[in-house]
Write a protein that holds these residues in place. Structure first.
Motif, PDB file in Angstrom:
ATOM      1  N   VAL A   5       0.906  -1.181  -0.087  1.00 14.30           N
ATOM      2  CA  VAL A   5       0.026  -0.066  -0.093  1.00 14.30           C
ATOM      3  C   VAL A   5       0.826   1.226  -0.196  1.00 14.30           C
ATOM      4  O   VAL A   5       0.739   2.248  -0.527  1.00 14.30           O
ATOM      5  CB  VAL A   5      -0.928   0.026   1.121  1.00 14.30           C
ATOM      6  N   LEU A   6       2.046   1.264   0.921  1.00 12.31           N
ATOM      7  CA  LEU A   6       2.874   2.404   0.770  1.00 12.31           C
ATOM      8  C   LEU A   6       3.440   2.724  -0.365  1.00 12.31           C
ATOM      9  O   LEU A   6       3.648   3.671  -0.958  1.00 12.31           O
ATOM     10  CB  LEU A   6       3.943   2.430   2.291  1.00 12.31           C
ATOM     11  N   ALA A   7       3.996   1.429  -1.085  1.00 11.44           N
ATOM     12  CA  ALA A   7       4.342   1.750  -2.319  1.00 11.44           C
ATOM     13  C   ALA A   7       3.818   2.367  -3.499  1.00 11.44           C
ATOM     14  O   ALA A   7       4.249   2.915  -4.238  1.00 11.44           O
ATOM     15  CB  ALA A   7       5.051   0.223  -2.668  1.00 11.44           C
ATOM     16  N   ILE A  12       4.981   9.335  -2.089  1.00 10.62           N
ATOM     17  CA  ILE A  12       6.352   9.022  -1.599  1.00 10.62           C
ATOM     18  C   ILE A  12       7.159   8.842  -2.663  1.00 10.62           C
ATOM     19  O   ILE A  12       6.802   8.475  -3.779  1.00 10.62           O
ATOM     20  CB  ILE A  12       6.172   7.974  -0.262  1.00 10.62           C
ATOM     21  N   THR A  13       8.460   9.089  -2.089  1.00 11.26           N
ATOM     22  CA  THR A  13       9.599   8.904  -3.173  1.00 11.26           C
ATOM     23  C   THR A  13       9.855   7.477  -3.378  1.00 11.26           C
ATOM     24  O   THR A  13       9.491   6.586  -2.831  1.00 11.26           O
ATOM     25  CB  THR A  13      10.971   9.451  -2.937  1.00 11.26           C
ATOM     26  N   SER A  14      10.661   7.058  -4.474  1.00 16.06           N
ATOM     27  CA  SER A  14      10.648   5.718  -4.864  1.00 16.06           C
ATOM     28  C   SER A  14      11.829   5.348  -3.901  1.00 16.06           C
ATOM     29  O   SER A  14      11.901   3.971  -3.397  1.00 16.06           O
ATOM     30  CB  SER A  14      11.569   5.611  -6.203  1.00 16.06           C
ATOM     31  N   ALA A  15      12.657   5.994  -3.420  1.00 17.19           N
ATOM     32  CA  ALA A  15      13.673   5.529  -2.526  1.00 17.19           C
ATOM     33  C   ALA A  15      12.783   5.293  -1.067  1.00 17.19           C
ATOM     34  O   ALA A  15      13.253   4.315  -0.595  1.00 17.19           O
ATOM     35  CB  ALA A  15      15.017   6.701  -2.249  1.00 17.19           C
ATOM     36  N   ALA A  16      11.862   6.103  -0.725  1.00 17.92           N
ATOM     37  CA  ALA A  16      10.945   5.720   0.529  1.00 17.92           C
ATOM     38  C   ALA A  16      10.278   4.312   0.330  1.00 17.92           C
ATOM     39  O   ALA A  16      10.027   3.477   1.073  1.00 17.92           O
ATOM     40  CB  ALA A  16      10.056   6.936   0.742  1.00 17.92           C
ATOM     41  N   ALA A  17       9.768   4.122  -0.924  1.00 18.67           N
ATOM     42  CA  ALA A  17       9.175   2.793  -1.207  1.00 18.67           C
ATOM     43  C   ALA A  17      10.098   1.801  -0.926  1.00 18.67           C
ATOM     44  O   ALA A  17       9.554   0.815  -0.429  1.00 18.67           O
ATOM     45  CB  ALA A  17       8.470   3.031  -2.767  1.00 18.67           C
ATOM     46  N   VAL A  18      11.370   1.745  -1.510  1.00 15.54           N
ATOM     47  CA  VAL A  18      12.045   0.637  -1.387  1.00 15.54           C
ATOM     48  C   VAL A  18      12.565   0.555   0.216  1.00 15.54           C
ATOM     49  O   VAL A  18      12.420  -0.618   0.639  1.00 15.54           O
ATOM     50  CB  VAL A  18      13.506   0.940  -2.156  1.00 15.54           C
ATOM     51  N   LEU A  19      12.518   1.705   0.909  1.00 17.64           N
ATOM     52  CA  LEU A  19      13.179   1.590   2.315  1.00 17.64           C
ATOM     53  C   LEU A  19      12.010   1.014   3.112  1.00 17.64           C
ATOM     54  O   LEU A  19      12.251   0.246   3.952  1.00 17.64           O
ATOM     55  CB  LEU A  19      13.695   3.013   2.718  1.00 17.64           C
ATOM     56  N   ARG A  20      10.766   1.538   2.959  1.00 12.16           N
ATOM     57  CA  ARG A  20       9.849   1.141   3.580  1.00 12.16           C
ATOM     58  C   ARG A  20       9.362  -0.429   3.517  1.00 12.16           C
ATOM     59  O   ARG A  20       9.116  -1.102   4.186  1.00 12.16           O
ATOM     60  CB  ARG A  20       8.518   1.896   3.560  1.00 12.16           C
ATOM     61  N   THR A  21       9.293  -0.748   2.289  1.00 14.66           N
ATOM     62  CA  THR A  21       9.336  -2.214   1.922  1.00 14.66           C
ATOM     63  C   THR A  21      10.295  -2.807   2.684  1.00 14.66           C
ATOM     64  O   THR A  21      10.083  -4.093   3.272  1.00 14.66           O
ATOM     65  CB  THR A  21       9.050  -2.248   0.348  1.00 14.66           C
ATOM     66  N   GLY A  38       6.466  -2.436  -7.267  1.00 13.76           N
ATOM     67  CA  GLY A  38       5.753  -1.989  -8.573  1.00 13.76           C
ATOM     68  C   GLY A  38       7.039  -1.235  -9.391  1.00 13.76           C
ATOM     69  O   GLY A  38       6.778  -0.971 -10.469  1.00 13.76           O
ATOM     70  N   LEU A  39       8.183  -1.110  -9.094  1.00 19.61           N
ATOM     71  CA  LEU A  39       9.328  -0.350  -9.679  1.00 19.61           C
ATOM     72  C   LEU A  39       9.946  -1.481 -10.419  1.00 19.61           C
ATOM     73  O   LEU A  39       9.909  -2.471 -10.523  1.00 19.61           O
ATOM     74  CB  LEU A  39      10.284   0.168  -8.391  1.00 19.61           C
ATOM     75  N   SER A  40      10.796  -0.758 -11.464  1.00 21.41           N
ATOM     76  CA  SER A  40      11.427  -1.555 -12.346  1.00 21.41           C
ATOM     77  C   SER A  40      12.719  -2.167 -11.722  1.00 21.41           C
ATOM     78  O   SER A  40      13.162  -1.737 -10.704  1.00 21.41           O
ATOM     79  CB  SER A  40      11.944  -0.850 -13.437  1.00 21.41           C
ATOM     80  N   PRO A  41      13.239  -3.585 -12.326  1.00 20.14           N
ATOM     81  CA  PRO A  41      14.619  -3.849 -11.642  1.00 20.14           C
ATOM     82  C   PRO A  41      15.585  -2.847 -11.399  1.00 20.14           C
ATOM     83  O   PRO A  41      16.443  -2.611 -10.565  1.00 20.14           O
ATOM     84  CB  PRO A  41      14.671  -5.204 -12.496  1.00 20.14           C
ATOM     85  N   ALA A  42      15.794  -2.151 -12.607  1.00 23.43           N
ATOM     86  CA  ALA A  42      16.783  -1.205 -12.832  1.00 23.43           C
ATOM     87  C   ALA A  42      16.675   0.023 -11.815  1.00 23.43           C
ATOM     88  O   ALA A  42      17.758   0.353 -10.993  1.00 23.43           O
ATOM     89  CB  ALA A  42      16.842  -0.575 -14.198  1.00 23.43           C
ATOM     90  N   GLY A  43      15.389   0.404 -11.624  1.00 21.87           N
ATOM     91  CA  GLY A  43      15.058   1.510 -10.708  1.00 21.87           C
ATOM     92  C   GLY A  43      15.232   1.062  -9.373  1.00 21.87           C
ATOM     93  O   GLY A  43      15.983   1.642  -8.361  1.00 21.87           O
ATOM     94  N   VAL A  44      15.181  -0.255  -8.958  1.00 21.34           N
ATOM     95  CA  VAL A  44      15.290  -0.882  -7.703  1.00 21.34           C
ATOM     96  C   VAL A  44      16.950  -0.880  -7.247  1.00 21.34           C
ATOM     97  O   VAL A  44      16.982  -0.606  -6.322  1.00 21.34           O
ATOM     98  CB  VAL A  44      14.579  -2.154  -7.400  1.00 21.34           C
ATOM     99  N   THR A 381      10.101   8.766   4.848  1.00 20.68           N
ATOM    100  CA  THR A 381       9.174   9.449   3.790  1.00 20.68           C
ATOM    101  C   THR A 381       9.958   9.886   2.720  1.00 20.68           C
ATOM    102  O   THR A 381       9.567   9.885   1.772  1.00 20.68           O
ATOM    103  CB  THR A 381       8.280  10.438   4.775  1.00 20.68           C
ATOM    104  N   ASP A 382      11.359  10.528   3.030  1.00 19.45           N
ATOM    105  CA  ASP A 382      11.960  11.134   1.935  1.00 19.45           C
ATOM    106  C   ASP A 382      13.387  10.650   2.610  1.00 19.45           C
ATOM    107  O   ASP A 382      14.115  11.813   2.760  1.00 19.45           O
ATOM    108  CB  ASP A 382      11.560  12.183   1.342  1.00 19.45           C
ATOM    109  N   PRO A 383      14.260   9.583   2.494  1.00 18.73           N
ATOM    110  CA  PRO A 383      15.430   9.582   2.876  1.00 18.73           C
ATOM    111  C   PRO A 383      16.512  10.275   2.353  1.00 18.73           C
ATOM    112  O   PRO A 383      17.344  10.754   3.053  1.00 18.73           O
ATOM    113  CB  PRO A 383      15.836   7.952   2.694  1.00 18.73           C
TER     114      PRO A 383
END
Length: 388
Positions: A5-7, A12-21, A38-44, A381-383
């Motif tokens: 849900v958070l992602a 929230i930023t992509s970095a926050a989505a990764v960090l919270r996950t 739901g981010l791309s492998p390259a983005g992750v 929220t925004d590392p």
């Protein structure tokens, strides 16, 4: 796997989505993070490399199945909980609580600093002086992220101001700027109910819930609302003001001049007076030891809380409602009393009573978690902005 849900929250930023996950589900391999966010492998991969560089994530060898053929070793990402430290100050009626927390919200050390009330500048200066000594003992080579400050009452986090703390008699106190100057740490301030709601969503029983209500019942009574994974603050950050809802006994006179206010009936000072005890901890201990009078007082408080919980369920319709109150945390009879009141009164959802949960942070860690969570919520929220 399902997407977090958070992602999915576009705020929230992509970095926050990764960090919270990773916080919620880690340790995780990069492909699992991509599937959950739901981010791309390259983005992750980019975000993970950046977060490792900031010292927020750490790589570790993945557990290998016994029959795995030789090849490139797989790695997983986890929160680097042993590198940073967050400090916290919670300002209560008779004392301040100092705390040091890791990035998973675990209290590493805490200390209570009594204060006599009165002039806020003097109390904040004394608290900051003790905090400097506390840091010397408990920082232990970790990198400080900053200072979180939490308190009851009406708090404006944007200005760092305690707008109104009726129990202390504080009004328009710039606690954030004062403590930032005296401590030398980046400082954020918020109400303790909102901070604990964030802690429940990050580290507690409400992890993964998109909506929740947090009800804090101490010497002050506050609520916080999370909807769509975000705290709702309202204009002037005044959302969650429940102290004067007409839910208490009609004969109980509030300092505001009206009878039957929730806080006047349920606050710790009112409960201890009715029980003839020095502190709420004394009342809970006596009730747990079989004192029927102490238990009766706490059950009355629980029923009042249950009336508030039923109203909040009908108005907000959250997935869960978390109550931070020591009787409900420690005594099954008090939890049952709250749930029975909700079951009898709520019209919004038939399963509301089963969704009433005690705090995930009982005991002396509660106030320290509240303070530290003010900073940790901003970090998660925004590392990149936070540690830039």
């Amino acid at each position: 796997m399902t997407t977090s849900v958070l992602a999915r929250d576009p705020g929230i930023t992509s970095a926050a989505a990764v960090l919270r996950t990773v916080l919620a589900r880690g340790p995780l391999a990069r492909d699992a993070i991509a599937e959950l966010t739901g981010l791309s492998p390259a983005g992750v991969s980019r975000q993970c490399a950046s977060l490792v560089g900031l010292g927020l994530l750490a790589t570790r060898p993945a557990a290998q199945p016994p029959d795995r053929r030789a090849g490139r070793p797989r790695t997983e990402l986890d929160i680097a909980a042993d590198r940073h430290v967050v400090f916290g100050v919670h300002i209560a009626h008779h004392f301040a609580t100092l705390a040091a927390l890791d990035l998973r919200g675990r209290v590493l050390a805490s200390e209570q600093v009594p204060h006599p009330g009165g002039e806020p500048e003097r109390i904040l200066a004394g608290t900051a002086a003790r905090l400097r000594e506390f840091r010397q003992h408990h920082q232990k080579g970790r990198i400080p992220v900053g200072l979180g400050v939490a308190s009851g009452g009406w708090v404006d986090p944007d200005a760092g101001v305690l707008v109104e703390h009726s129990s202390l008699g504080w009004y328009d106190v710039p606690a954030g700027p004062i403590l930032a100057e005296l401590s030398g740490l980046p400082t954020r301030v918020d109400g303790h109910a909102r901070a604990l709601a964030s802690a429940e969503a990050m580290f507690g029983a409400a992890r993964g819930c998109g909506s929740l209500v947090h009800l804090f019942v101490g010497n002050v009574v506050d609520a916080a609302i999370v909807s769509g994974g975000r705290l709702y603050r309202g204009p002037g950050s005044a959302a969650g003001t429940v102290a004067h809802l007409p839910l208490g006994a009609p004969g109980t006179r509030c300092a505001c001049g009206r009878p039957g206010c929730f806080e006047a009936d349920a606050a710790e000072w009112a409960v201890t007076a009715r029980a003839g005890r020095v502190s709420i901890a004394d009342v809970v201990e006596a009730a747990g030891s079989g004192d029927p009078a102490a238990l009766d007082v706490l059950l009355g408080r629980a029923r009042t809380i249950g009336r508030a919980a039923a109203l909040l369920f009908d108005v907000v319709n959250p997935e869960v409602l978390v109550v931070a109150e020591p009787g409900i945390a420690d005594l099954p009879a008090c939890r049952d009393a709250v749930r029975a009141e909700v079951s009898a009164r709520s019209r919004g959802r038939v399963d509301a009573a089963s969704r009433v949960l005690p705090t995930s942070f009982p005991g002396q860690d509660l106030l320290g978690v509240a303070a530290g969570a003010v900073q940790l919520d901003a970090l998660y929220t925004d590392p990149h902005a936070f540690l830039a």
